[in-house]
Design an enzyme around this catalytic site. Sequence first.
Site, PDB file in Angstrom:
ATOM      1  N   SER A  75      60.649  85.087  72.902  1.00  0.00           N
ATOM      2  CA  SER A  75      61.631  85.613  73.854  1.00  0.00           C
ATOM      3  C   SER A  75      62.969  84.896  73.710  1.00  0.00           C
ATOM      4  O   SER A  75      63.044  83.743  73.299  1.00  0.00           O
ATOM      5  CB  SER A  75      61.126  85.462  75.287  1.00  0.00           C
ATOM      6  OG  SER A  75      59.850  86.034  75.437  1.00  0.00           O
TER       7      SER A  75
HETATM    8  N1  SAH Z   1      55.725  83.836  75.544  1.00  0.00           N
HETATM    9  C1  SAH Z   1      55.928  84.155  74.150  1.00  0.00           C
HETATM   10  C2  SAH Z   1      56.493  85.549  73.969  1.00  0.00           C
HETATM   11  C3  SAH Z   1      55.661  86.280  73.015  1.00  0.00           C
HETATM   12  S1  SAH Z   1      55.852  88.027  72.922  1.00  0.00           S
HETATM   13  C4  SAH Z   1      56.791  83.107  73.475  1.00  0.00           C
HETATM   14  O1  SAH Z   1      57.280  82.205  74.159  1.00  0.00           O
HETATM   15  O2  SAH Z   1      56.938  83.144  72.247  1.00  0.00           O
HETATM   16  C5  SAH Z   1      54.454  88.580  73.849  1.00  0.00           C
HETATM   17  C6  SAH Z   1      53.098  88.173  73.352  1.00  0.00           C
HETATM   18  O3  SAH Z   1      52.143  88.798  74.203  1.00  0.00           O
HETATM   19  C7  SAH Z   1      52.735  88.625  71.933  1.00  0.00           C
HETATM   20  O4  SAH Z   1      52.357  87.522  71.174  1.00  0.00           O
HETATM   21  C8  SAH Z   1      51.582  89.579  72.138  1.00  0.00           C
HETATM   22  O5  SAH Z   1      50.612  89.532  71.103  1.00  0.00           O
HETATM   23  C9  SAH Z   1      50.998  89.090  73.447  1.00  0.00           C
HETATM   24  N2  SAH Z   1      50.179  90.060  74.167  1.00  0.00           N
HETATM   25  C10 SAH Z   1      50.391  91.398  74.295  1.00  0.00           C
HETATM   26  N3  SAH Z   1      49.408  91.945  75.025  1.00  0.00           N
HETATM   27  C11 SAH Z   1      48.567  90.935  75.376  1.00  0.00           C
HETATM   28  C12 SAH Z   1      47.354  90.874  76.141  1.00  0.00           C
HETATM   29  N4  SAH Z   1      46.797  91.953  76.670  1.00  0.00           N
HETATM   30  N5  SAH Z   1      46.773  89.659  76.289  1.00  0.00           N
HETATM   31  C13 SAH Z   1      47.305  88.532  75.748  1.00  0.00           C
HETATM   32  N6  SAH Z   1      48.436  88.547  75.011  1.00  0.00           N
HETATM   33  C14 SAH Z   1      49.064  89.731  74.841  1.00  0.00           C
END
Ligand code: SAH
Length: 224
Positions: A75
């Site tokens: 993000s």
């Molecule tokens: N907080 C992260 C942002 C990552 S983007 C950071 O600081 O880098 C969002 C993430 O959510 C992705 O890695 C994606 O694989 C994950 N995601 C999407 N759906 C999900 C679910 N149902 N359970 C767990 N993770 C999920």
Amino acid sequence: MTPRFQNRAGVMGLGMTSQRARDRMVERLREAGIADERVLTAMRTVPRHLFIDEALASRAYEDTALPIGQGQTISQPYVVARMTAALIEDGMPARVLEVGTGSGYQAAVLATLGIETWTVERIEELLRVARRRFRHLGLNVRTKHDDGRAGWGEYAPFDGIIVTAGAAALEPPLFDQLAEGGRLVAPLGSASSQRLLRFRRSDGELRQDDLGGVVFVPLLPGIL
Ligand code: SAH
């Protein structure tokens, strides 16, 4: 300058140390309206360049989301700051669950604030790399490879829950895992109009406020 935060490629080629780059990032966040000194200090501390691929390390301190593989993104710093501030605004939560570990950066910011942090990620490969980063930085973050839409019941309730992927709606179990007085921050809505929402549980009721428009990758079912 803290050499152990340098990755193999190093960021010295940028003409500034990563600490100076982080200081500048934080100044830009402040100018953009992030006023919570606790958040700014944590983001000045966590080496964001270690949470992205070396090929992109030179862009680590720009205020932008960046690809982390598997079609996912780390993000944008402003969004991390905003979500973190929304979570801790009316009191530092002791225990927080994050759904969507991704690179691990958001979880690292929470852990750096002294919050006991749990995080769930559905893509095993991303989690593997994130775990290595937590270990390398000596951060105590508990991780699970699972579909985080159901939260992490074993350790509930949480004082805070932060969802870092966007959905039309959240499943009831997630709200059930929020302690009395707890806050849940999540991007909700359709892909074309996501809003960052904060829910607060008080006297068994959920109150909601809208923190503005955002764009997140989708919250998806199942694990990979
Ligand atoms: N907080 C992260 C942002 C990552 S983007 C950071 O600081 O880098 C969002 C993430 O959510 C992705 O890695 C994606 O694989 C994950 N995601 C999407 N759906 C999900 C679910 N149902 N359970 C767990 N993770 C999920």
